[in-house]
Write a protein that holds these residues in place. Structure first.
Motif, PDB file in Angstrom:
ATOM      1  N   LEU A 119       1.027  -1.181   0.119  1.00 27.29           N
ATOM      2  CA  LEU A 119       0.071   0.060  -0.153  1.00 27.29           C
ATOM      3  C   LEU A 119       0.862   1.257  -0.049  1.00 27.29           C
ATOM      4  O   LEU A 119       0.218   2.190  -0.352  1.00 27.29           O
ATOM      5  N   ALA A 120       2.083   1.127   0.427  1.00 26.38           N
ATOM      6  CA  ALA A 120       2.850   2.393   0.669  1.00 26.38           C
ATOM      7  C   ALA A 120       2.974   3.297  -0.535  1.00 26.38           C
ATOM      8  O   ALA A 120       2.962   4.608  -0.571  1.00 26.38           O
ATOM      9  N   PRO A 121       3.127   2.877  -1.790  1.00 27.01           N
ATOM     10  CA  PRO A 121       3.164   3.742  -2.973  1.00 27.01           C
ATOM     11  C   PRO A 121       1.942   4.399  -3.441  1.00 27.01           C
ATOM     12  O   PRO A 121       1.909   5.522  -3.698  1.00 27.01           O
ATOM     13  N   TYR A 122       0.763   4.070  -2.885  1.00 22.25           N
ATOM     14  CA  TYR A 122      -0.520   4.355  -3.124  1.00 22.25           C
ATOM     15  C   TYR A 122      -0.795   5.511  -1.960  1.00 22.25           C
ATOM     16  O   TYR A 122      -1.540   6.298  -2.175  1.00 22.25           O
ATOM     17  N   TYR A 123      -0.155   5.251  -0.855  1.00 27.52           N
ATOM     18  CA  TYR A 123      -0.314   6.119   0.253  1.00 27.52           C
ATOM     19  C   TYR A 123       0.337   7.532  -0.299  1.00 27.52           C
ATOM     20  O   TYR A 123      -0.196   8.700  -0.131  1.00 27.52           O
ATOM     21  N   GLU A 124       1.537   7.593  -0.816  1.00 24.60           N
ATOM     22  CA  GLU A 124       2.242   8.508  -1.499  1.00 24.60           C
ATOM     23  C   GLU A 124       1.384   9.275  -2.459  1.00 24.60           C
ATOM     24  O   GLU A 124       1.175  10.577  -2.714  1.00 24.60           O
TER      25      GLU A 124
END
Length: 495
Positions: A119-124
């Motif tokens: 999920l981290a890339p989509y948080y950004e």
């Protein structure tokens, strides 16, 4: 030429707006249906990186629900462009890695089907739309994200932060979608999902916005074995209309999205779309919330923006039980002092707790009451058990001891009684995600297990609820799911 990949998105709040934006950006045409007509007007004055004045528009008491759990259960809604981002305070903390996995200590059904790393890339992606102010570094239980503006907690609060770190907790600036340092807006929030995500799409031929469109149900295509159209009530013409699509992204909110799926029952799906296993509507959860003021024996810098004290470590807590503390200015004098970085002997604390989702807490169609469209009202059955309340109440003395260890002796006053469902407006779970249809209504990309061209991208898909504001995680999941949907449509592999 008609593009048969057109997706119908229902709802313009943060989840629906994020999904629509990502679909259009990836070349997929979108029709967005929104029950409201306009942004709700408020006032926001921001000077030098601090909010000097904010007036949020009011919310309405919901009329399409029946409460059978705690009779004090709060149900409010906003039919407006931007949904609840018209009233949102802008908190955007990321979930941490353990928030997605800790529940499996209780049962496999509480394990999310997506990891933090996924999920981290989509948080950004979401953060880059939100003009976030935050601390620069990760702290325990709160990974650092992308921020346009960085702010550190005042130096005299650093002793409190060191005291917290001894317990495995972090203290930092609350990540907030507060916008640039100087703002004058005729709305109450810096981030409004319509204003900052959808408005820029208005001239894009791939995007169509229909306002005053209250979606009633999805039609099931028995031949193609998939959802084929959305039926909506046009408030301007007072007639029913329909719009077809290749896929449907549902973002009506954590109560109204399950209601829409129940309303979509048909002969092939007699108990509602997504309900083949009988899970739709179950495992409803919310944040127990409490607010109080603290008086201390010596002055400390009045906080603006607020500070955030993270939960105790997962390894030191019962699974799925935790609290977080948000600390900010209290009272008129305290708020004035906070605008100028002055010190005060009082401040306010908001606590968010958690609850373990249980099958006995649910939403379902009312057996005998109808809404304004002649469809069943939604029965809402939820309450906070003693264990959940005790967890939040214990946060009071724990915090006072933490402050005393840091050299500030304090007392609590003005406890605002909010320990009943709905005050946080963080419902979730009634169309929960899980890798297996035995435990989930939706899969890892928020597609209904039994109707994969229908996605539910708001907080109703949450497997569990962390002790954090859910909006950023909602938007990150929506961006991720929209990206996968776009790939599927281009490859012509939707269900």
């Amino acid at each position: 030429m008609v593009d048969d990949r057109r997706v119908v998105v229902v709802g313009s709040g943060p989840a629906g707006a994020m999904a629509a934006h990502e679909l259009v950006r990836k070349g997929i045409p979108v029709t967005l249906l929104e029950a409201g007509d306009d942004i709700q007007h408020g006032v926001l004055v921001r000077i030098g990186g601090r909010n000097f004045y904010r007036r949020l528009p009011p919310m309405r008491k919901a009329g399409g629900f029946v409460v059978t759990g705690n009779p004090e259960t709060n149900l409010e809604y906003t039919y407006a462009l931007g949904g609840l981002s018209n009233q949102w305070t802008g908190a955007v903390p990321r979930f941490c890695a353990e928030d997605f996995t800790a529940g499996e200590q209780v049962h496999e059904k509480f394990r999310w089907p997506v990891s933090y790393d996924e999920l981290a890339p989509y948080y950004e992606i979401a953060e880059r739309h939100m003009r976030v102010t935050a601390g620069a570094n990760s702290v325990p239980s709160l990974p650092a994200g992308y921020s346009d503006y960085q702010h550190q907690i005042p130096s005299d609060w650093q002793q409190v932060a060191r005291s917290a770190l001894k317990h495995g907790q972090g203290m930092t600036t609350m990540p907030l979608a507060d916008g640039p340092p100087f703002l004058l807006l005729r709305r109450g929030t810096a981030f409004n999902s319509y204003a900052l995500l959808l408005q820029k799409l208005r001239d894009n031929p791939a995007f169509r916005l229909v306002t005053g469109a209250h979606v009633l149900m999805l039609e099931w295509d028995r031949v193609k074995q998939r959802a084929g159209a959305a039926v909506y009530y046009d408030r301007q013409t007072e007639t029913q209309k329909r719009v077809s699509g290749s896929a449907f992204v549902i973002a009506c909110g954590p109560l109204n999205s399950p209601k829409l799926l129940f309303n979509s029952a048909c002969s092939d799906r007699p108990h509602g779309l997504g309900n083949s296993a009988g899970l739709l509507g179950k495992y409803l959860h919310d944040h127990p919330r409490e607010w109080w003021a603290v008086d201390i024996d010596k002055p400390i810098t009045s906080l603006s923006p607020p500070a955030y004290l993270t939960r105790l470590p997962h390894t030191a807590s019962d699974p799925l039980l935790a609290c977080s503390w948000t600390l900010g200015a209290f009272g008129t004098i305290g708020k004035i002092k906070s605008r100028f970085g002055q010190k005060s002997t009082s401040f306010g604390v908001q606590v968010f707790g958690t609850m373990i989702p249980k099958e006995k807490y649910y939403v379902r169609p009312s057996r005998d009451q109808k809404d304004e469209f002649g469809l069943p009202k939604l029965e809402v059955h939820i309450e906070f058990e003693e264990e959940i309340l005790a967890n939040v109440i214990s946060a009071r003395q724990y915090f006072l001891q933490l402050m005393e260890n840091a050299g500030y002796k304090g007392t609590i006053r003005d406890i605002v009684p909010q320990l009943f469902p709905g005050t946080a407006k963080h419902y979730g779970g009634a169309a929960r995600m899980h890798a297996s249809p035995e435990f989930g209504v939706t899969d890892s990309f928020q597609r209904l297990h039994d109707a994969p061209n229908v996605l539910v991208v708001d907080a109703s898909s949450f497997t569990t609820g962390a002790e954090k504001n859910p909006t950023l995680t909602v938007m990150a999941l929506a961006a991720r799911s929209a990206g996968q949907l776009a790939r599927d449509l281009k490859a012509n592999v939707t269900g």
